[in-house]
Design a protein around this motif. Sequence first.
Motif, PDB file in Angstrom:
ATOM      1  N   VAL A  22      13.956   6.701  -3.395  1.00 38.52           N
ATOM      2  CA  VAL A  22      12.560   6.465  -3.748  1.00 38.52           C
ATOM      3  C   VAL A  22      12.338   6.182  -5.236  1.00 38.52           C
ATOM      4  CG1 VAL A  22      12.137   8.951  -3.657  1.00 38.52           C
ATOM      5  CG2 VAL A  22      10.224   7.417  -3.701  1.00 38.52           C
ATOM      6  N   SER A  23      13.003   6.910  -6.134  1.00 42.82           N
ATOM      7  CA  SER A  23      12.725   6.677  -7.549  1.00 42.82           C
ATOM      8  C   SER A  23      13.202   5.285  -7.954  1.00 42.82           C
ATOM      9  CB  SER A  23      13.369   7.759  -8.415  1.00 42.82           C
ATOM     10  OG  SER A  23      14.767   7.663  -8.370  1.00 42.82           O
ATOM     11  N   ASN A  35      10.964   2.451  -6.401  1.00 44.26           N
ATOM     12  CA  ASN A  35       9.761   2.134  -7.172  1.00 44.26           C
ATOM     13  C   ASN A  35      10.082   1.279  -8.387  1.00 44.26           C
ATOM     14  OD1 ASN A  35       8.567   3.728  -5.272  1.00 44.26           O
ATOM     15  ND2 ASN A  35       7.435   5.004  -6.713  1.00 44.26           N
ATOM     16  N   ASN A  91       8.312  -2.286  -8.939  1.00 42.36           N
ATOM     17  CA  ASN A  91       7.645  -2.647 -10.201  1.00 42.36           C
ATOM     18  C   ASN A  91       8.208  -3.947 -10.748  1.00 42.36           C
ATOM     19  OD1 ASN A  91       5.834  -0.501 -10.405  1.00 42.36           O
ATOM     20  ND2 ASN A  91       7.278   0.805 -11.502  1.00 42.36           N
ATOM     21  N   LYS A 140       7.048  -6.978  -8.732  1.00 38.98           N
ATOM     22  CA  LYS A 140       5.643  -7.301  -8.995  1.00 38.98           C
ATOM     23  C   LYS A 140       5.486  -7.936 -10.378  1.00 38.98           C
ATOM     24  CE  LYS A 140       1.004  -5.522  -8.622  1.00 38.98           C
ATOM     25  NZ  LYS A 140       0.171  -4.385  -8.252  1.00 38.98           N
ATOM     26  N   SER A 157       4.822   1.917   4.230  1.00 40.47           N
ATOM     27  CA  SER A 157       4.397   2.666   3.054  1.00 40.47           C
ATOM     28  C   SER A 157       4.759   1.941   1.756  1.00 40.47           C
ATOM     29  CB  SER A 157       4.984   4.079   3.072  1.00 40.47           C
ATOM     30  OG  SER A 157       6.379   4.029   2.945  1.00 40.47           O
ATOM     31  N   ARG A 213       1.957  -1.504   0.438  1.00 43.51           N
ATOM     32  CA  ARG A 213       0.573  -1.434  -0.026  1.00 43.51           C
ATOM     33  C   ARG A 213       0.455  -1.824  -1.499  1.00 43.51           C
ATOM     34  NH1 ARG A 213      -3.434   3.412   1.693  1.00 43.51           N
ATOM     35  NH2 ARG A 213      -5.390   2.384   1.136  1.00 43.51           N
ATOM     36  N   PHE A 214       1.416  -1.375  -2.271  1.00 44.54           N
ATOM     37  CA  PHE A 214       1.400  -1.632  -3.709  1.00 44.54           C
ATOM     38  C   PHE A 214       1.594  -3.106  -4.027  1.00 44.54           C
ATOM     39  CE2 PHE A 214       4.473  -2.326  -7.198  1.00 44.54           C
ATOM     40  CZ  PHE A 214       3.662  -2.049  -8.290  1.00 44.54           C
ATOM     41  N   GLU A 259      -5.810  -3.997   1.978  1.00 49.60           N
ATOM     42  CA  GLU A 259      -6.684  -2.825   2.091  1.00 49.60           C
ATOM     43  C   GLU A 259      -7.412  -2.797   3.429  1.00 49.60           C
ATOM     44  OE1 GLU A 259      -6.613   0.015   0.236  1.00 49.60           O
ATOM     45  OE2 GLU A 259      -4.888  -1.103  -0.508  1.00 49.60           O
ATOM     46  N   ALA A 296       3.795  12.836   2.719  1.00 45.75           N
ATOM     47  CA  ALA A 296       4.432  13.829   1.861  1.00 45.75           C
ATOM     48  C   ALA A 296       3.412  14.878   1.428  1.00 45.75           C
ATOM     49  CB  ALA A 296       5.072  13.154   0.650  1.00 45.75           C
ATOM     50  N   ALA A 349       6.417   9.678  -7.390  1.00 47.74           N
ATOM     51  CA  ALA A 349       6.905   8.369  -6.944  1.00 47.74           C
ATOM     52  C   ALA A 349       6.358   8.052  -5.559  1.00 47.74           C
ATOM     53  CB  ALA A 349       8.431   8.350  -6.939  1.00 47.74           C
ATOM     54  N   VAL A 350       6.373   9.042  -4.672  1.00 44.85           N
ATOM     55  CA  VAL A 350       5.886   8.815  -3.313  1.00 44.85           C
ATOM     56  C   VAL A 350       4.364   8.660  -3.301  1.00 44.85           C
ATOM     57  CG1 VAL A 350       5.684   9.827  -1.013  1.00 44.85           C
ATOM     58  CG2 VAL A 350       7.828  10.006  -2.259  1.00 44.85           C
ATOM     59  N   ASP A 351       3.683   9.557  -4.014  1.00 43.09           N
ATOM     60  CA  ASP A 351       2.211   9.495  -4.027  1.00 43.09           C
ATOM     61  C   ASP A 351       1.707   8.175  -4.582  1.00 43.09           C
ATOM     62  OD1 ASP A 351       2.086  11.978  -2.976  1.00 43.09           O
ATOM     63  OD2 ASP A 351       1.619  13.017  -4.852  1.00 43.09           O
ATOM     64  N   SER A 352       2.401   7.663  -5.605  1.00 47.10           N
ATOM     65  CA  SER A 352       1.868   6.469  -6.260  1.00 47.10           C
ATOM     66  C   SER A 352       1.893   5.260  -5.331  1.00 47.10           C
ATOM     67  CB  SER A 352       2.610   6.181  -7.571  1.00 47.10           C
ATOM     68  OG  SER A 352       3.923   5.745  -7.327  1.00 47.10           O
ATOM     69  N   LEU A 353       2.731   5.308  -4.295  1.00 49.76           N
ATOM     70  CA  LEU A 353       2.762   4.196  -3.340  1.00 49.76           C
ATOM     71  C   LEU A 353       1.434   4.056  -2.601  1.00 49.76           C
ATOM     72  CD1 LEU A 353       6.292   4.723  -1.777  1.00 49.76           C
ATOM     73  CD2 LEU A 353       5.569   2.712  -3.040  1.00 49.76           C
ATOM     74  N   GLU A 354       0.719   5.165  -2.503  1.00 52.72           N
ATOM     75  CA  GLU A 354      -0.533   5.137  -1.745  1.00 52.72           C
ATOM     76  C   GLU A 354      -1.734   4.841  -2.619  1.00 52.72           C
ATOM     77  OE1 GLU A 354      -1.718   7.842   1.536  1.00 52.72           O
ATOM     78  OE2 GLU A 354       0.162   8.833   1.025  1.00 52.72           O
ATOM     79  N   LYS A 378      -3.905   2.834  -5.553  1.00 50.43           N
ATOM     80  CA  LYS A 378      -4.001   1.460  -6.033  1.00 50.43           C
ATOM     81  C   LYS A 378      -3.850   1.479  -7.540  1.00 50.43           C
ATOM     82  CE  LYS A 378      -7.673   0.462  -3.465  1.00 50.43           C
ATOM     83  NZ  LYS A 378      -8.914  -0.242  -3.286  1.00 50.43           N
ATOM     84  N   GLN A 379      -2.641   1.264  -7.998  1.00 55.88           N
ATOM     85  CA  GLN A 379      -2.437   1.254  -9.436  1.00 55.88           C
ATOM     86  C   GLN A 379      -1.501   0.120  -9.797  1.00 55.88           C
ATOM     87  OE1 GLN A 379      -1.064   5.335  -9.855  1.00 55.88           O
ATOM     88  NE2 GLN A 379       1.050   4.655  -9.707  1.00 55.88           N
ATOM     89  N   VAL A 404       1.167  -0.018 -11.843  1.00 52.01           N
ATOM     90  CA  VAL A 404       2.598   0.251 -11.936  1.00 52.01           C
ATOM     91  C   VAL A 404       2.902   1.534 -11.175  1.00 52.01           C
ATOM     92  CG1 VAL A 404       4.523   0.660 -13.514  1.00 52.01           C
ATOM     93  CG2 VAL A 404       2.630  -0.804 -14.234  1.00 52.01           C
ATOM     94  N   LEU A 405       3.988   1.525 -10.407  1.00 53.48           N
ATOM     95  CA  LEU A 405       4.366   2.714  -9.651  1.00 53.48           C
ATOM     96  C   LEU A 405       5.070   3.723 -10.548  1.00 53.48           C
ATOM     97  CD1 LEU A 405       5.922   1.010  -6.497  1.00 53.48           C
ATOM     98  CD2 LEU A 405       3.700   2.144  -6.627  1.00 53.48           C
ATOM     99  N   ASP A 406       4.894   4.995 -10.244  1.00 54.50           N
ATOM    100  CA  ASP A 406       5.641   6.030 -10.967  1.00 54.50           C
ATOM    101  C   ASP A 406       7.100   5.978 -10.546  1.00 54.50           C
ATOM    102  OD1 ASP A 406       3.389   6.909 -12.218  1.00 54.50           O
ATOM    103  OD2 ASP A 406       2.948   8.460 -10.743  1.00 54.50           O
TER     104      ASP A 406
END
Lengths: 319, 324
Positions: A184-185, A188, A192, A195, A213, A216-217, A237, A258, B258-263, B265-266, B268-270
């Motif tokens: 996961v880290s 992301n 990033n 994007k 999951s 969405r980003f 959305e 989570a 990291a997981v929360d930021s996926l949900e 709307k921002q 840049v992801l953590d």
Amino acid sequence: MQDNTLIKVQDLSVEFPLSSKKKVHAVSDVSLEVKEHEVLALVGESGCGKSTLGKAMIQLIKPTAGEVSFKDAVITNMPAKAFRDYRRQMQIVFQDPYASLDPRMSVRDIIAEPLETYNVCATPKETTERVVELLEAVGLSADHLYRYAHQFSGGQRQRIGIARAIALNPSFIVCDEPVSALDVSVQNQILNLLKDLQERFGLTYLFISHDLSVVRFIANRVCVMFLGKLCELGDTETIYTNPLHPYTRFLLDAIPKADPHRRRKERMLLSGELPSPVDPPSGCRFHTRCPYATEKCRTQEPEMKPVEGRMVACHLYAE
Amino acid sequence: MEKMTLQVNDLCTSFFTDKGEIKAVNHVSFDVPKRSIIGIVGESGCGKSMTARSVMRLLKYPGKIVSGSIAIEDKELTALTEAEMSNVRGEEISMIFQEPMTSLNPVMKVGKQVQEVVLLHRKVTKQEAKKEVIRIFEKVGISEPEKRYECYPHELSGGLRQRVMIAMAMICRPKLLIADEPTTALDVTVEAQILELMKNLRDEIGTSIILISHNLGVVAELCDYVHVMYAGRIVEQAETFELFDNPKHPYTIGLMNAVDSLEKKQGVLDTIPGTVPNLLDLPEGCSFEPRCGKRCEKCVECVPELHEIAPGHLVRCHACGQEV
Ligand SMILES: Nc1ncnc2c1ncn2[C@@H]1O[C@H](COP(=O)(O)OP(=O)(O)O)[C@@H](O)[C@H]1O
Ligand SMILES: Nc1ncnc2c1ncn2[C@@H]1O[C@H](COP(=O)(O)OP(=O)(O)O)[C@@H](O)[C@H]1O
Ligand SMILES: [Mg+2]
Ligand SMILES: [Mg+2]
């Protein structure tokens, strides 16, 4: 064709013959458009035809029927010579960065390969300079030039794959599960990066993922597929906050959250087994698993229709 | 005191390679209370599977348990002979893996494979064993069990194969089921079904479960208690709600963000900067220190001890004070 459409897919089908009688209906009658500078996510469970559709869109797989247009040109069945100029504008990034990179090649050679194929640079020195530029664009550096793929972590290998994909300044990239194999880290970090590159170079992506999951980003729009057919397509959305197709709802509901406070007492569980794409169900392909299925669903195939600001193929929403 | 199914104490497991000792499991201790589901979570390579394989004593060369104790109820597993241990496997502890294909025989009908396990552990006739297999197939949600009994593994979907593995693991009603990334290779809709099944097994049969996952969502969904591993060590452990409500270790917080930021709307992801350290060449101090935003001098000098900051909530971090 609308002005801002980059790729248009019309009634596209891909079948893989298994024997003289049987075939896999991997993609069936799919129509969609990808707009310039957008990220369109393609989601659905494994085996539903995402990779096949993505590859058929850039002519890595020959469709059985239907048409793909890129900008103004129909690229399906285009002669190889004419297609060469289109090929370089359409690239792909794969899920497994290890399998997709030749272990015997240095990073420099991996990324230089497309540049050399298209004679982009006048001299090897210029090529190397361009490779360094690309490495820096994906968060690596000149220090990495002469190392081999196996010396890198999964995330770094994915960066190398991305550098190679953007080497020829493409306009369209199929990102086929680019983060599915990553932690996961690191996932992301790569999201990033993708994007950032998309915005910086005005790229258009088809972003394929079996995991809702992660889209969405990055996605502007989401397209949900089930067993070779489109179910629902709309703004990200809209799909996340108000999914209409029962399958989309199941997919979203199934993502484990989570947060133990959001545990569900009763999960919405899909019943039955995934039907086979060799012998897909009649009518709506989802009907064997759908709790709302009626006689109509068993016999009549639903078309994609506009409902509440998105397209959905489901008889529940007929008039 | 709460009754324990399994107690692991100060377990160290290493791989002795040409390049040196890889400390895959580094002073790991945890308990599995009766009828509980405990989670082990962390990114790949942090030692989750080797912890599980140590408990099963299924380490492959050059891996070896170096020290520590593993007790199922009162039986010390590290002291058993290989023959005694193979009786423990299947009867008292079973394990299922991410890819069921690797543990199923591809040229044997799945029903027969489960039947063999019954015949191995129990004095019953073949007919009785078959009946029992059909019954457990039903129990684990395999539809048309008689028909599936006759299938070869490749004829089944990934979800069904995992159900067969669970059936095989549960047939002797073990005290403990170790599930190592049981849903990682499955689609989310199938994952949801398998997680539900494991919860039911615990509720109905009372089996304790160790659920290993890299996915915070999976452990949040199912576990009573969670252990977060990083580079071979447990860096934080707490009851599930406490852990998710009050994460303390910077690594745990980083993962959750990291997981929360996926949900959210921002723009840049953590992320957590950098990558996991090489286990052959661990830093002298805290192994998370090179990636940590809260590091201080002490973190470079020595490995922090796991200390309790709230009842049952332990953290291995110099920057997390005693808050009780
Ligand atoms: N080269 C091939 N030959 C035969 N069947 C194939 C081939 N490629 C894909 N398929 C089948 O087509 C279906 C769709 O596959 P794929 O596009 O890879 O799905 P996804 O990417 O959504 O997981 C699957 O049933 C798969 O087994
Ligand atoms: N066969 C092996 N030889 C050498 N080292 C190994 C071997 N298997 C695992 N390891 C080491 O053990 C560490 C922990 O592995 P593992 O428990 O499988 O991680 P996880 O399950 O958390 O992804 C790995 O980072 C690796 O360094
Ligand atoms: Mg695919
Ligand atoms: Mg593992």
